[in-house]
Design an enzyme around this catalytic site. Structure first.
Site, PDB file in Angstrom:
ATOM      1  N   ARG A 250      -1.483 -14.508   4.651  1.00 22.31           N
ATOM      2  CA  ARG A 250      -2.243 -13.830   5.700  1.00 22.31           C
ATOM      3  C   ARG A 250      -1.495 -13.917   7.038  1.00 22.31           C
ATOM      4  O   ARG A 250      -1.469 -12.963   7.816  1.00 22.31           O
ATOM      5  CB  ARG A 250      -3.663 -14.384   5.789  1.00 22.31           C
ATOM      6  CG  ARG A 250      -4.447 -14.034   4.509  1.00 22.31           C
ATOM      7  CD  ARG A 250      -5.917 -14.325   4.599  1.00 22.31           C
ATOM      8  NE  ARG A 250      -6.604 -13.440   5.521  1.00 22.31           N
ATOM      9  CZ  ARG A 250      -6.884 -12.157   5.290  1.00 22.31           C
ATOM     10  NH1 ARG A 250      -6.515 -11.576   4.157  1.00 22.31           N
ATOM     11  NH2 ARG A 250      -7.539 -11.446   6.184  1.00 22.31           N
TER      12      ARG A 250
ATOM     13  N   HIS B 108      -2.119  -5.601   1.686  1.00 22.51           N
ATOM     14  CA  HIS B 108      -3.404  -6.285   1.539  1.00 22.51           C
ATOM     15  C   HIS B 108      -3.109  -7.678   1.031  1.00 22.51           C
ATOM     16  O   HIS B 108      -2.195  -7.868   0.232  1.00 22.51           O
ATOM     17  CB  HIS B 108      -4.301  -5.563   0.514  1.00 22.51           C
ATOM     18  CG  HIS B 108      -5.415  -6.437   0.016  1.00 22.51           C
ATOM     19  ND1 HIS B 108      -6.620  -6.547   0.664  1.00 22.51           N
ATOM     20  CD2 HIS B 108      -5.481  -7.283  -1.050  1.00 22.51           C
ATOM     21  CE1 HIS B 108      -7.386  -7.414   0.007  1.00 22.51           C
ATOM     22  NE2 HIS B 108      -6.713  -7.872  -1.038  1.00 22.51           N
TER      23      HIS B 108
ATOM     24  N   LYS C 236       0.805  -1.216   0.000  1.00 23.07           N
ATOM     25  CA  LYS C 236       0.000   0.000   0.000  1.00 23.07           C
ATOM     26  C   LYS C 236       0.847   1.279   0.000  1.00 23.07           C
ATOM     27  O   LYS C 236       2.047   1.246   0.240  1.00 23.07           O
ATOM     28  CB  LYS C 236      -0.937  -0.024   1.212  1.00 23.07           C
ATOM     29  CG  LYS C 236      -1.953  -1.163   1.158  1.00 23.07           C
ATOM     30  CD  LYS C 236      -2.853  -1.120   2.372  1.00 23.07           C
ATOM     31  CE  LYS C 236      -3.900  -2.213   2.336  1.00 23.07           C
ATOM     32  NZ  LYS C 236      -4.765  -2.142   3.542  1.00 23.07           N
TER      33      LYS C 236
ATOM     34  N   ARG D 134       3.077  -6.361   9.085  1.00 24.02           N
ATOM     35  CA  ARG D 134       2.394  -5.255   9.752  1.00 24.02           C
ATOM     36  C   ARG D 134       3.037  -4.890  11.088  1.00 24.02           C
ATOM     37  O   ARG D 134       3.075  -3.711  11.452  1.00 24.02           O
ATOM     38  CB  ARG D 134       0.913  -5.580   9.903  1.00 24.02           C
ATOM     39  CG  ARG D 134       0.203  -5.537   8.551  1.00 24.02           C
ATOM     40  CD  ARG D 134      -1.243  -5.910   8.667  1.00 24.02           C
ATOM     41  NE  ARG D 134      -1.952  -5.696   7.406  1.00 24.02           N
ATOM     42  CZ  ARG D 134      -2.996  -6.400   7.029  1.00 24.02           C
ATOM     43  NH1 ARG D 134      -3.472  -7.363   7.807  1.00 24.02           N
ATOM     44  NH2 ARG D 134      -3.584  -6.153   5.875  1.00 24.02           N
TER      45      ARG D 134
ATOM     46  N   ASN E  55      -1.793   0.137   7.061  1.00 21.37           N
ATOM     47  CA  ASN E  55      -1.268  -1.150   7.513  1.00 21.37           C
ATOM     48  C   ASN E  55      -0.387  -1.859   6.484  1.00 21.37           C
ATOM     49  O   ASN E  55      -0.177  -3.064   6.565  1.00 21.37           O
ATOM     50  CB  ASN E  55      -2.394  -2.055   8.015  1.00 21.37           C
ATOM     51  CG  ASN E  55      -3.404  -2.381   6.939  1.00 21.37           C
ATOM     52  OD1 ASN E  55      -3.158  -2.218   5.750  1.00 21.37           O
ATOM     53  ND2 ASN E  55      -4.563  -2.871   7.353  1.00 21.37           N
TER      54      ASN E  55
ATOM     55  N   THR F  77      -4.560  -7.040  11.195  1.00 22.20           N
ATOM     56  CA  THR F  77      -4.823  -5.725  10.611  1.00 22.20           C
ATOM     57  C   THR F  77      -4.328  -4.607  11.523  1.00 22.20           C
ATOM     58  O   THR F  77      -3.769  -3.618  11.062  1.00 22.20           O
ATOM     59  CB  THR F  77      -6.333  -5.559  10.330  1.00 22.20           C
ATOM     60  OG1 THR F  77      -6.754  -6.623   9.470  1.00 22.20           O
ATOM     61  CG2 THR F  77      -6.631  -4.233   9.666  1.00 22.20           C
TER      62      THR F  77
ATOM     63  N   PHE G 297     -15.924   4.043   6.516  1.00 19.01           N
ATOM     64  CA  PHE G 297     -14.527   4.329   6.154  1.00 19.01           C
ATOM     65  C   PHE G 297     -14.246   4.203   4.660  1.00 19.01           C
ATOM     66  O   PHE G 297     -13.112   4.419   4.224  1.00 19.01           O
ATOM     67  CB  PHE G 297     -13.571   3.411   6.934  1.00 19.01           C
ATOM     68  CG  PHE G 297     -13.787   1.941   6.683  1.00 19.01           C
ATOM     69  CD1 PHE G 297     -13.263   1.316   5.556  1.00 19.01           C
ATOM     70  CD2 PHE G 297     -14.514   1.176   7.585  1.00 19.01           C
ATOM     71  CE1 PHE G 297     -13.456  -0.037   5.326  1.00 19.01           C
ATOM     72  CE2 PHE G 297     -14.715  -0.183   7.366  1.00 19.01           C
ATOM     73  CZ  PHE G 297     -14.181  -0.786   6.231  1.00 19.01           C
TER      74      PHE G 297
END
Length: 140
Positions: free
Chosen positions: A87, A117, A11, A104, A114, A93, A59
């Site tokens: 994951r 994805h 991100k 993270r 964070n 998260t 959001f």
């Protein structure tokens, strides 16, 4: 074990801090192969389509704004149980609740920023991959 593919986004908060290589190192250390990768500037339409499942959430607008605020790196990862493995490698998260050594825990700034994805299921992965990659761009 089943060889799977999953979709990943590094991100804007991570790309702004030049963390693509650091994130990729964690991914590869976990035994996942990066079989497609490109740095893009996500359009508003792409972000709204990608996060359509959250459209009714309060959001949603902030999420779309964030994902279009700077470059992202979209990826296809492959490996044994790639979806669950990635994951696990991403971590929770909320970075304060993420396990030590996860992407993270190491790199995320907040729940919103964070850093990464990852797809949550095989069906989702297939749709997400197809949104950003043509078949000939995936080189396994």
């Amino acid at each position: 074990m089943a060889t799977e593919r999953t979709f990943s986004i590094i991100k804007p908060d991570a790309t702004a801090r030049n963390l693509t290589g650091a994130v990729n190192a964690i991914i590869e250390k976990a035994g996942l192969r990066i079989i497609a990768q490109k740095r893009i500037r996500m359009t508003r339409e792409q972000a709204e389509t990608f996060y359509a499942v959250h459209k009714a959430r309060p959001f949603f607008g902030e999420l779309v704004d964030f994902m279009t605020s700077g470059p992202v790196v979209v990826q296809v990862l492959e490996g044994d149980n790639a979806i669950s493995k990635y994951r696990e490698v991403m971590g929770a998260t909320d970075p304060s609740k993420a396990a030590d050594g996860t992407i993270r825990k190491v790199h995320a700034l907040s729940i919103g920023e964070n850093s990464v994805h990852g797809s949550d299921a095989a069906e989702t992965a297939a749709v997400e991959i197809a949104q950003f990659f043509a078949g000939n761009e995936i080189v396994g």
